[in-house]
Design an enzyme around this catalytic site. Structure first.
Site, PDB file in Angstrom:
ATOM      1  N   GLY A 432       0.794  -1.229   0.000  1.00 42.42           N
ATOM      2  CA  GLY A 432       0.000   0.000   0.000  1.00 42.42           C
ATOM      3  C   GLY A 432       0.820   1.269   0.000  1.00 42.42           C
ATOM      4  N   HIS A 694      11.348  -3.682   6.766  1.00 44.12           N
ATOM      5  CA  HIS A 694      11.831  -2.877   7.892  1.00 44.12           C
ATOM      6  C   HIS A 694      13.340  -2.698   7.838  1.00 44.12           C
ATOM      7  CE1 HIS A 694       7.808  -3.218   9.164  1.00 44.12           C
ATOM      8  NE2 HIS A 694       8.018  -2.698  10.361  1.00 44.12           N
ATOM      9  N   CYS A 726       5.439  -5.880   4.088  1.00 43.44           N
ATOM     10  CA  CYS A 726       4.566  -4.833   4.647  1.00 43.44           C
ATOM     11  C   CYS A 726       4.709  -3.580   3.785  1.00 43.44           C
ATOM     12  CB  CYS A 726       4.972  -4.586   6.114  1.00 43.44           C
ATOM     13  SG  CYS A 726       3.809  -3.557   7.034  1.00 43.44           S
TER      14      CYS A 726
HETATM   15  N1  GLN Z   1      -1.298  -0.406   3.933  1.00 44.10           N
HETATM   16  C1  GLN Z   1      -0.405  -0.118   5.024  1.00 44.10           C
HETATM   17  C2  GLN Z   1       0.950   0.293   4.444  1.00 44.10           C
HETATM   18  O1  GLN Z   1       1.291  -0.174   3.400  1.00 44.10           O
HETATM   19  C3  GLN Z   1      -0.234  -1.301   5.940  1.00 44.10           C
HETATM   20  C4  GLN Z   1       0.622  -0.983   7.135  1.00 44.10           C
HETATM   21  C5  GLN Z   1       0.719  -2.079   8.175  1.00 44.10           C
HETATM   22  O2  GLN Z   1       0.505  -3.217   7.922  1.00 44.10           O
HETATM   23  N2  GLN Z   1       1.035  -1.730   9.385  1.00 44.10           N
HETATM   24  O3  GLN Z   1       1.668   1.069   5.057  1.00 44.10           O
HETATM   25 ZN    ZN Z   2       2.002  -4.734   7.570  1.00 43.15          ZN
END
Ligand code: GLN
Ligand code: ZN
Length: 759
Positions: A432, A694, A726
């Site tokens: 996202g 990360h 993520c």
């Molecule tokens: N859609 C969010 C992003 O891409 C998801 C964040 C998360 O999972 N904490 O930042």
């Molecule tokens: Zn995430």
């Protein structure tokens, strides 16, 4: 007479002074003397607040330069060996290397503290771990407080919880085998307290509120049979749930008192009242340490009257847990409406609440004005027109079971979607967000301060989106996202557009290290006056021929990462949020968005500590998600995303969400997390993350292809998606482009390989 204390105060400072001092130290812009100076100032300020509130003790030992578990490891001397640090000589620079990694070593693992959104650093223990002592910071802080003639009650995490929350790099290693050595170390600590004339030590054992097996309970007994006879008085701290099932055992131990959480588990009071001998302290956690509402002081005092008559000074009054989970003070809130503000109590205000309850027990007449003020605020809140919205209540009352289901089962939907979406095998996508560049942050800050006009801001964000779309096309991704350029926080962005939410200016709560969050406050019925992200999604879709996935935050995560109203069940608030997200999802579909992702990274976080409470939570949380997702046609593909949690024990519930695709974080564990999904035979589409977002590290296409092949071995390729772990908002562009380009390459190579193997 009842006595008063707290388990801990937020250390970051009302203006996040600690955060800024830490970060300037990390950037090399200030030395450790400066950081230590700020830290000392904050500690003293927080102790003085407790003294000013007339608490009988001040908590010492709750301060940490990064995290309290890391501080405990530094005190015990049990640092991960891989860093090669001398525990007794640990410098602040080395301490931060443990927390954040250095050139040679990745950081210690970070994970959520019980069911909170606070993250601690996981101790790494092995057969060779010793507890021969580390830095003396804990004792220095005690001396600092003693020098101010404060009534010191040190607080530490206890040995059982420490071991329970640790991990070992050595497979099969039994952490409990370290207990004898660890207990000896705690005895030394108690000795040092004795030398300082300290009477009480609070040892927090929230692990006692979990479902512990015999072995751990035995260990518990073994440890406290020793610690209890040290000559110092030990107050055993429990919180976040009930410890009533252990009351008979704990009451036999030679400890001198027990703290219990009567907010989360009020029903345990009766059990403890009978089990715990009258000459032992019962510390009643009656002020909510996890939420920000002003307490009903009169009622609480009334409920403790009989207990007070029985126990006198052996009844202690306290917040339910450390106040680290609430903001520092309401005094910094200048923009919050006066009405709402009068309903709230942050950490500083809670100190007075604790003290007022003790006063009410001792001298009801003297407490009268304070009790009356609390009553008036509560009455006003109950009667307020700002809380109740008839439209919302009617909507919630009319929810039907059908609303919580898609029209057809997954197999039928997926064939409809295959024909209409025409995606390749192993489709590539992202979660996202894309990098939030300094330019984006500056524009948002300027706009918020009224320094940039709305139209200019909108144009800037649209230009950013256009560039993000172009980059994704160039990278060759299959399903694009609009990049979340205008979002600073995935909850606040939506909450800001809803009724029933309020925002503080300075209501910061430490999340991990220097990282703080400012949870919105849900004070009333949640209502969506107009669409929230349809424009942004349509704009993005208009810029490309490829599919753009709309990404929004799910109802459970909205709930978990906010301060939630306490005047109705969480499940009711979850339903209100579910309706809001449902309406947005339907509007996105109407506007032509064909893939919609409902993020639920906090789904697991809300899981109760006790297994017997799981079914009830999972029932309403799953229903909330299904209502949010259930309004669209079969052709619209619903995704969800979860990360950084242990899913394997809730897989049936995750499957029950019935999302068409779930993306999860798996790369850090080299796809191990996927095993659970396979064992359970997870039926729908799944995108196991192929690289860690990360870290700035860029894995090779080969490495990602290997992970994907491993995934292909266990999940049919037709149901697999290819994506990072993520969102990418904390990353820089160069590493993001490099990693995604390798990811797309990996997917293409594997696609080819699969096609050849079929031929
Ligand atoms: N859609 C969010 C992003 O891409 C998801 C964040 C998360 O999972 N904490 O930042
Ligand atoms: Zn995430």
């Amino acid at each position: 007479m009842a006595r008063t204390h707290i388990s801990g105060f937020p250390r970051i400072g009302a203006q996040r002074e600690l955060k800024f001092a830490q970060e300037s130290f990390w950037r090399g812009e200030s030395d450790d003397a400066y950081l230590k100076g700020i830290a000392k100032e904050l500690r003293i300020r927080h102790w003085e607040l407790q003294r000013a509130a007339k608490l009988d003790f001040v908590a010492v030992g709750d301060f940490a330069y990064y995290d309290q578990m890391l501080n405990l490891s530094a005190l015990l001397g049990s640092l991960p060996e891989r860093f090669g640090f001398d525990p007794a000589k640990l410098s602040l620079t080395q301490y931060y290397e443990l927390a954040r990694g250095n050139k040679a070593q990745p950081a210690m693992e970070m994970t959520k503290w019980f069911d909170t959104n606070y993250h601690y650093l996981v101790p790494e223990l092995g057969p060779d771990t010793t507890f021969n002592g580390g830095v003396d910071w804990f004792f220095d802080e005690i001396d600092e407080a003693l020098a101010l003639h404060l009534p010191v009650k040190p607080v530490l995490i206890g040995p059982i919880t420490y071991l329970w929350l640790s991990k070992s790099p050595v497979p099969g290693f039994d952490r409990l085998s370290l207990l004898p050595k660890l207990v000896i170390r705690y005895m030394r600590i108690l000795d040092q307290l004795k030398q300082r004339g300290i009477e009480w030590l609070q040892l927090d054992e929230p692990a006692l509120c979990l479902d512990l097996n015999e072995e751990w309970l035995e260990a518990f007994k073994a440890a406290y049979d020793v610690l209890g006879v040290s000559g110092r008085k030990v107050l055993l701290g429990t919180y976040f749930d009930t410890a009533a099932d252990h009351a008979p055992m704990v009451s036999q131990l030679p400890v001198h008192g027990v703290h219990i959480d009567l907010i989360r588990a009020p029903q345990q009071l009766q059990v403890w009242r009978t089990a715990l001998p009258a000459d032992k302290v019962l510390s009643a956690g009656v002020i909510d340490g996890r939420n920000i509402w002003r307490a009903d002081l009169g009622e609480i005092a009334g409920s403790l009257d009989a207990l007070h008559a029985e126990r006198g000074e052996h009844l202690w009054i306290a917040p339910s847990c450390s106040l680290i989970h609430v903001p520092v003070t309401l005094a910094c809130e200048t923009k919050l409406g006066a009405e709402l503000k009068s309903w709230l109590a942050f950490a500083t205000e809670k100190l007075d609440e604790v003290s007022t309850i003790a006063l009410a027990l001792r001298d009801p007449v003297a407490a009268e004005p304070a009790l009356a003020a609390a009553d008036a605020a509560l009455d006003a809140r109950r009667a307020s027109g700002a809380v109740m919205n008839v439209l919302v209540q009617r909507r919630v009352a009319s929810i039907t079971d059908a609303m919580a289901s898609r029209k057809s089962p997954f197999t039928a939907r997926s064939s409809v979607q295959r024909h209409s979406l025409k995606l390749p095998l192993l489709p590539t996508t992202t979660i996202g967000s894309f990098p939030q560049t300094p330019a984006i942050r500056q524009a948002r800050a300027a706009y918020k301060r009224g320094k940039m006009r709305a139209l200019d801001y909108l144009e800037r964000m649209r230009a950013e989106t256009a560039s993000v779309i172009r980059k994704q096309e160039e990278l060759g991704l299959d399903v694009l996202v609009h990049g979340e350029v205008e979002r600073n926080d995935m909850v606040e962005f939506f909450a800001d557009k809803l009724w029933g939410f309020a925002f503080t200016e300075n209501g910061w709560v430490q999340n991990y290290g220097s990282q703080c969050v400012k949870p919105p406050i849900i004070y009333g019925d949640v209502y969506r006056p107009e669409p929230m992200m349809v424009d942004a999604a349509c704009h993005a879709q208009s810029l490309t021929e490829r599919l753009v996935k709309g990404v929004l935050t799910g109802p459970v995560t909205m709930l978990e990462w906010s301060f939630v109203r306490d005047d109705q069940p969480r499940s009711t608030t979850a339903l209100q949020l579910a309706l809001v997200i449902r309406d947005e999802v339907i509007d996105l579909e109407k506007a032509g968005i064909r893939i919609i992702q409902i993020d639920e990274p906090a789904f697991r976080e809300g899981l109760p500590l006790r297994q017997e409470d799981w079914p009830a939570y999972l029932e309403w949380a799953t229903r909330a998600f299904r209502i949010a997702a259930g309004g669209v046609s079969d052709a619209t593909q619903i995704h969800t995303h979860m990360c950084y949690s242990e899913f394997n024990d809730i897989l049936p519930a995750i499957a029950d969400l019935d999302a068409d695709v779930i993306t999860i974080e798996t790369s850090r564990s080299s796809m191990e997390l996927l095993d659970g999904f396979v064992e359970f035979a997870y039926p729908n589409g799944i995108g196991p993350g192929v690289y860690d977002t990360h870290s700035p590290r860029v894995p090779s296409a080969d490495a990602m292809q290997q992970l994907l092949e491993r995934a292909c071995d266990v999940v049919p390729a037709e149901r697999l998606w290819v994506n990072p772990d993520c969102g990418l908002k904390t990353r820089g562009w160069p590493e993001t482009e490099a990693a995604l380009s390798n990811m797309v390459q990996a997917a293409k190579t594997l696609r080819q390989k699969l096609a050849e193997s079929i031929r």
